[in-house]
Motif scaffolding. Structure first.
Motif, short mmCIF file in Angstrom:
data_model
loop_
_atom_site.label_atom_id
_atom_site.label_comp_id
_atom_site.label_asym_id
_atom_site.label_seq_id
_atom_site.Cartn_x
_atom_site.Cartn_y
_atom_site.Cartn_z
N TYR A 122 3.31 8.06 -6.59
CA TYR A 122 2.64 8.28 -5.30
C TYR A 122 1.49 9.26 -5.53
O TYR A 122 1.28 9.73 -6.65
N ASP B 87 1.81 6.51 0.44
CA ASP B 87 0.99 5.53 -0.30
C ASP B 87 1.35 5.50 -1.78
O ASP B 87 1.41 6.55 -2.42
N HIS C 55 -0.28 9.74 3.01
CA HIS C 55 0.24 8.61 3.79
C HIS C 55 -0.84 8.19 4.78
O HIS C 55 -1.10 8.88 5.75
N ASN D 34 0.86 -1.18 0.00
CA ASN D 34 0.00 0.00 0.00
C ASN D 34 0.90 1.24 0.00
O ASN D 34 0.55 2.27 -0.56
N HIS D 35 2.05 1.07 0.66
CA HIS D 35 2.98 2.19 0.80
C HIS D 35 4.41 1.66 0.78
O HIS D 35 4.63 0.47 0.95
N ILE E 248 -5.64 -0.24 -1.03
CA ILE E 248 -4.64 0.23 -2.01
C ILE E 248 -5.24 1.10 -3.10
O ILE E 248 -4.53 1.91 -3.69
N LYS F 174 -7.55 4.12 -4.44
CA LYS F 174 -8.12 5.37 -3.94
C LYS F 174 -9.03 6.02 -4.99
O LYS F 174 -8.73 5.94 -6.18
#
Ligand code: ISL
Ligand code: CA
Length: 543
Positions: free
Chosen positions: A125, A163, A155, A102-103, A198, A200
């Motif tokens: 990102y 992220d 984040h 995810n990050h 994950i 968005k």
């Protein structure tokens, strides 16, 4: 349900920092794990889930990765890693790695390039000129300004965990490459960290206000995720004999099935968190008194909802959760309640996950001082709580009960200095109860918690009804008794667990003449209709 090795297997989670130190620097490492393989074999588990061992600045103990194909020097080298894989395989144990995508760490070269306006990495990102109101899982805002890029980055965890932008096909290619690297080295699957967040929503819009996690409706199980996961399955996972377990936060059974349904299989199983709310509201920092029904209700709900359609994970602990015997059991009835909890959870349908130390009944450390805690979440929450006006005492009480460090204290092997974990002062203090609660005393006592775990593990291997049987609740509304039945072909397995510190008088179901008492945590059952405090019984009979 179709048969599969990962459905029949028993997983043991290793938190490498705290398992076994081999080179006397106070930090657990890969050679330490290798030296303990005989212990894993003796316990009977056959899959290991290894929490992150990758290169990392350790802002979040390895869940902030700066190089996905390098081993952190604290843990050893890539050659140690290869040795671990082959030694585990030789011992008949498969290995599942932690996949944190995810990050990344803000120290990952991708983020460095992105922050420095490298055209190749601009969209790796999530960057925005104006931040929205999203909140971080660790407290505080989910956006931080970067002076070089002159923009805010997202984040959902710490500001050192930016992220990744999964909309970018190059990000997805990079992840596939990492997966293939580890699968080609021989690993047998992945535990996918916070995988259901994950994807968005486009534009990362403002979210509904909430005291915690504002904006979550824009990333929890966002529809775009299914395409991403299908891509990983089709292009990578389906080419290997491996399995995936998704860590899915704030998930419902319906959403879970959208990933794990037999006909979908974007993931093979998920970790749900509803039963982790048995002693708190929504997030663990809003605590409430534990009630057995608060454990029974969500567990039963998941058993019933996935029946015949998807596969459950069975767990009471992990590296983020306080110790289960401290939360749901009893200090006064330490042995009995630890065994009862194991009976309650591991005779259900699903794959068992045992967290290191759970099998000897390790308890919360409840350290006195804030300085005794290392965990970033603990310190962030402390700051947030104080900002909201809560007293130091009040925050320390929460931390003693709920800090993730309760699970991260070094593994208690024996009664020697630092519990046999390391001859040097460990990175996190040992729980002072190691003199009595440790592996060595457990191995020397036939009635120990560890021996009881061995029995459960052996039974799961011998009786398919425990693995594959259907689940039916019994006495569902009873506030102290958790009882259920499992059925497969002619076999009927009945489990009774007394969740109280008093005798419990109840009317057991009539068992057939040839019912066999398969397992119990008491030395003898005096009366069929009376259970001792925290007593557990498992019967097997034929239809
Ligand atoms: O630990 C929690 C509550 O105390 C959870 O909210 C947890 O942060 C969440 O389940 C996500 O956990 C995973 O991702 C985090 C990492 O810190 C955890 O250790 C990991 O299990 C970020 O990578
Ligand atoms: Ca070490």
């Amino acid at each position: 349900m179709k048969k599969a090795w990962y459905r029949e297997g028993i997983v043991y989670q290793i938190y490498p920092r705290s398992f076994q130190d081999s080179n006397d620097d106070g930090i657990g490492d890969l050679q330490g794990i290798i030296s303990r393989i005989p212990y894993l074999v003796e316990l009977g588990i056959n899959i290991v889930w290894l929490s992150p061992v990758y290169a990392s600045p350790n802002d979040d103990n390895g869940y902030d990765i700066s190089d996905y194909t390098a081993i952190h020097p604290d843990f050893g080298t890539m050659s140690d890693m290869k040795q671990l894989i082959s030694a585990l395989h030789q011992a008949g144990i498969r290995l599942v790695m932690d996949l944190v995508v995810n990050h990344t760490s803000d120290e990952h070269p991708w983020f460095q390039a992105s922050a420095n306006n490298d055209p190749e990495y601009l969209d790796f990102y999530h960057w925005k000129q104006e931040k929205s109101n999203w909140g971080s899982f660790f407290g505080g805002e989910a956006w931080t300004y970067h002076p070089t890029r002159q923009a805010y980055y997202l984040h959902l965890f710490s500001k050192k965990q930016p992220d990744l932008n999964w909309d970018n096909p190059r990000v997805r290619e990079a992840v596939k490459k990492i997966l293939r690297f580890w699968l080609d080295l021989g690993v047998d699957g992945f535990r996918c960290d916070v995988i259901n967040i994950i994807a968005k929503a486009d534009g990362l819009p403002r979210g509904r206000f909430s005291p915690i996690l504002s904006g979550r409706e824009h990333y929890l199980d966002h529809p775009k995720i299914h395409g991403y996961l299908q891509e990983l399955r089709n292009e990578v996972f389906s080419h290997y004999d491996c399995f995936t377990v998704g860590e899915t936060v704030l998930i419902t059974p319906e959403k879970a099935l959208s990933y794990i349904d037999e006909d979908i299989r974007e993931l093979d199983m998920v970790f749900q968190f509803e039963h982790m709310g048995a002693d708190n509201y929504f997030v663990k920092w809003f605590m409430k008194k534990f009630r057995p029904i608060n454990l029974k209700r969500p567990l039963a709900k998941w058993q019933n909802a996935l029946q015949g359609r998807g596969w459950n994970t069975l767990y009471l602990e992990n590296h983020d959760q306080p110790r289960s015997v401290s939360r749901f059991g009893s200090t006064a009835f330490h042995q009995a309640s630890a065994k009862m909890l194991a009976t309650m959870i591991y005779f259900q349908q699903g794959t068992p996950f045992i967290y290191q130390g759970q099998e000897i009944g390790m308890e919360n450390a409840e350290f006195p001082d804030l300085a005794d805690y290392q965990d970033i979440e603990t310190h962030n929450i402390y700051r947030t709580g104080r900002k909201w006006g809560l007293t130091h005492q009040r925050m320390m009480n929460k931390i003693r009960k709920m800090s993730r460090d309760n699970a991260r204290t070094p593994m208690q092997w024996d009664s020697s200095l630092h519990a046999g974990f390391s001859p040097t002062t460990p990175w996190l203090k040992v729980n002072p109860n190691y003199l009595t609660t440790n592996v060595a005393t457990n191995l020397n006592n036939d009635q120990s918690i560890l021996k009881y775990y061995q029995k459960i593990i052996a039974l799961r291997k011998d009786y398919p009804v425990i693995v594959y049987g259907d689940y039916h609740d019994l006495y569902f509304s009873h506030s102290k008794l958790y009882a259920y039945q499992r059925t497969l072909g002619p076999d009927i397995l009945t489990v009774y667990c007394n969740f109280s510190d008093r005798d419990l008088v109840f009317k057991p179901l009539e068992t057939k003449r040839h019912a066999q008492l398969l397992l119990t945590n008491v030395s003898s059952i005096d009366e069929l209709t009376r259970m001792k405090p925290y007593e557990a019984r498992v019967y097997l009979e034929k239809k």
